[in-house]
Design a protein around this motif. Structure first.
Motif, mmCIF file in Angstrom:
data_model
loop_
_atom_site.group_PDB
_atom_site.id
_atom_site.type_symbol
_atom_site.label_atom_id
_atom_site.label_comp_id
_atom_site.label_asym_id
_atom_site.label_seq_id
_atom_site.Cartn_x
_atom_site.Cartn_y
_atom_site.Cartn_z
ATOM 1 N N GLU A 22 5.880 -2.001 -1.568
ATOM 2 C CA GLU A 22 5.147 -2.184 -0.092
ATOM 3 C C GLU A 22 6.009 -2.452 0.794
ATOM 4 N N ALA A 25 7.706 0.746 2.054
ATOM 5 C CA ALA A 25 6.773 1.759 2.554
ATOM 6 C C ALA A 25 6.795 1.213 4.094
ATOM 7 N N LEU A 41 0.681 -3.189 6.464
ATOM 8 C CA LEU A 41 0.897 -3.055 5.179
ATOM 9 C C LEU A 41 1.371 -4.212 4.546
ATOM 10 N N SER A 45 -0.325 -6.159 1.380
ATOM 11 C CA SER A 45 0.058 -5.782 0.124
ATOM 12 C C SER A 45 0.602 -7.214 -0.349
ATOM 13 N N SER A 49 -1.087 -8.676 -3.854
ATOM 14 C CA SER A 49 -0.152 -8.784 -4.754
ATOM 15 C C SER A 49 -0.281 -10.584 -5.309
#
Length: 71
Positions: A22, A25, A41, A45, A49
């Motif tokens: 992540e 990204a 993002l 993430s 997680s």
């Protein structure tokens, strides 16, 4: 084998491995000058997680009847 590193270092390394896809990204999105998706993002993430990992580890420790200590 004791190498002199604190035990919490293992947790930091595992967290880094879990968040690496992540994070990459987010860096790619940042390269495209898309700041809002980058923050969404990265934060989303990380929360997902952490929110999924801690309960999973807790259930496994209960199943195995072992002591869980969150650092």
């Amino acid at each position: 084998m004791q190498m002199g590193a604190p035990n919490a270092l293992v947790g930091v390394i595992i967290a880094g491995i879990v968040l690496l896809p992540e994070g990459l990204a987010a860096l790619r999105a940042r390269a495209r000058i898309a700041c809002r998706p980058v923050s969404n993002l990265a934060l989303g993430s990380a929360l997902a997680s952490i929110g999924l990992t801690i309960p999973a580890v807790s259930f496994v420790s209960l199943y195995m009847k072992s002591h869980l200590r969150l650092g």
